[in-house]
Design a protein around this motif. Structure first.
Motif, PDB file in Angstrom:
ATOM      1  N   CYS A   1      -3.468 -10.373   0.281  1.00  0.00           N
ATOM      2  CA  CYS A   1      -2.275  -9.566   0.535  1.00  0.00           C
ATOM      3  C   CYS A   1      -2.371  -8.220  -0.184  1.00  0.00           C
ATOM      4  O   CYS A   1      -2.843  -8.151  -1.329  1.00  0.00           O
ATOM      5  CB  CYS A   1      -1.020 -10.311   0.069  1.00  0.00           C
TER       6      CYS A   1
ATOM      7  N   LEU B   1      -6.384  -2.343   7.820  1.00  0.00           N
ATOM      8  CA  LEU B   1      -5.021  -2.826   7.640  1.00  0.00           C
ATOM      9  C   LEU B   1      -4.088  -1.648   7.389  1.00  0.00           C
ATOM     10  O   LEU B   1      -4.366  -0.803   6.542  1.00  0.00           O
ATOM     11  CB  LEU B   1      -4.946  -3.792   6.453  1.00  0.00           C
TER      12      LEU B   1
ATOM     13  N   THR C   1       4.595  -6.176   2.480  1.00  0.00           N
ATOM     14  CA  THR C   1       3.238  -6.634   2.209  1.00  0.00           C
ATOM     15  C   THR C   1       2.486  -6.850   3.511  1.00  0.00           C
ATOM     16  O   THR C   1       3.057  -7.294   4.506  1.00  0.00           O
ATOM     17  CB  THR C   1       3.273  -7.962   1.408  1.00  0.00           C
ATOM     18  N   LYS C   2       1.217  -6.518   3.486  1.00  0.00           N
ATOM     19  CA  LYS C   2       0.331  -6.767   4.624  1.00  0.00           C
ATOM     20  C   LYS C   2      -0.724  -7.778   4.195  1.00  0.00           C
ATOM     21  O   LYS C   2      -1.427  -7.569   3.201  1.00  0.00           O
ATOM     22  CB  LYS C   2      -0.339  -5.460   5.063  1.00  0.00           C
TER      23      LYS C   2
ATOM     24  N   VAL D   1      -0.920  -0.768   5.732  1.00  0.00           N
ATOM     25  CA  VAL D   1       0.038  -1.270   4.754  1.00  0.00           C
ATOM     26  C   VAL D   1       1.325  -0.456   4.870  1.00  0.00           C
ATOM     27  O   VAL D   1       1.292   0.765   4.762  1.00  0.00           O
ATOM     28  CB  VAL D   1      -0.526  -1.185   3.323  1.00  0.00           C
TER      29      VAL D   1
ATOM     30  N   TRP E   1      -0.147  -4.452  -0.977  1.00  0.00           N
ATOM     31  CA  TRP E   1       1.109  -3.710  -0.922  1.00  0.00           C
ATOM     32  C   TRP E   1       0.994  -2.473  -1.815  1.00  0.00           C
ATOM     33  O   TRP E   1       0.215  -2.444  -2.764  1.00  0.00           O
ATOM     34  CB  TRP E   1       2.295  -4.574  -1.339  1.00  0.00           C
TER      35      TRP E   1
END
Length: 210
Positions: free
Chosen positions: A100, A26, A33-34, A28, A102
């Motif tokens: 999530c 991911l 937010t991812k 970020v 961040w």
């Protein structure tokens, strides 16, 4: 007999491989937010490990905050100022589980990459530990893996069948409502047409046109 055992072992390897969890990378962003989600049914074991990758930040070490929520919004895991961590739980709700990430440190840079290894169901099992505990190996171990994989597939099929039945019920209810709405609309049109005809007849009579 040997061919059957070989076929069983191959099937076990294929079934287990198809249900194996894989790591997700991911990216970020610097701000924002991812999130990643997974649709999971109830009574399923979930195990995940996450860690930051510092290749793009060789001289700084930003940290992240992590929050995992259930389909109904319940918080299952929350961690701040983390560089790595783990969460594990058994699902009690069927639906999308959301994780999530961040950046919560002052050193944000241009963003950071997170390695997330999310395992679900039979992928969470430690087969080496099971083999040592039950003293099994080789074909017997593979057959046990196949048995667990088949059971997992069976449960997934039951879940999909239930979802299909639920969707079919919703579709039937929707079709019934559309049919009643069409009948109601037709009735309204007929009533309006009759009223218009009655009004026109009264108008023509007053004007002595009929």
């Amino acid at each position: 007999m040997a061919a059957a055992l070989a076929l069983s072992v191959a099937a076990a390897a294929l079934a287990v491989a198809s249900l194996r969890a894989e790591a997700v990378w991911l990216d970020v962003p610097q701000s924002g937010t991812k999130c990643v989600s997974e649709e999971i049914q109830s009574n399923v074991v979930v195990l995940a490990d996450y860690s930051l990758m510092y290749e793009s930040h060789p001289y700084s070490h930003p940290t992240i905050a992590v929050k995992v929520t259930s389909p109904y919004g319940n918080t299952l895991h929350h961690n701040e100022n983390a560089t790595l961590g783990q969460f594990a739980f058994t699902t009690t709700e069927t639906g999308n589980y959301l994780a999530c990430f961040w950046i919560d440190s002052t050193e944000k840079g241009s963003g950071i990459s997170v390695n997330l290894d999310w395992k679900i169901g039979i992928a969470t099992k430690d087969w080496d530990a099971i083999a040592k505990k039950e003293k099994i190996e080789g074909v017997e171990l593979e057959l046990q893996k196949l048995e667990v994989a088949v059971e997992a597939i069976h449960q997934n099929l039951i879940y999909l069948k239930a979802r299909e039945a639920e969707m079919r019920t919703v579709s039937e209810k929707t079709n019934a409502r559309v049919a009643w709405f069409s009948i109601l609309s037709l009735g309204v049109c007929i009533a309006v047409s009759v009223l218009q005809l009655w009004h026109l007849q009264g108008y023509f009579r007053k004007k002595k046109l009929i």
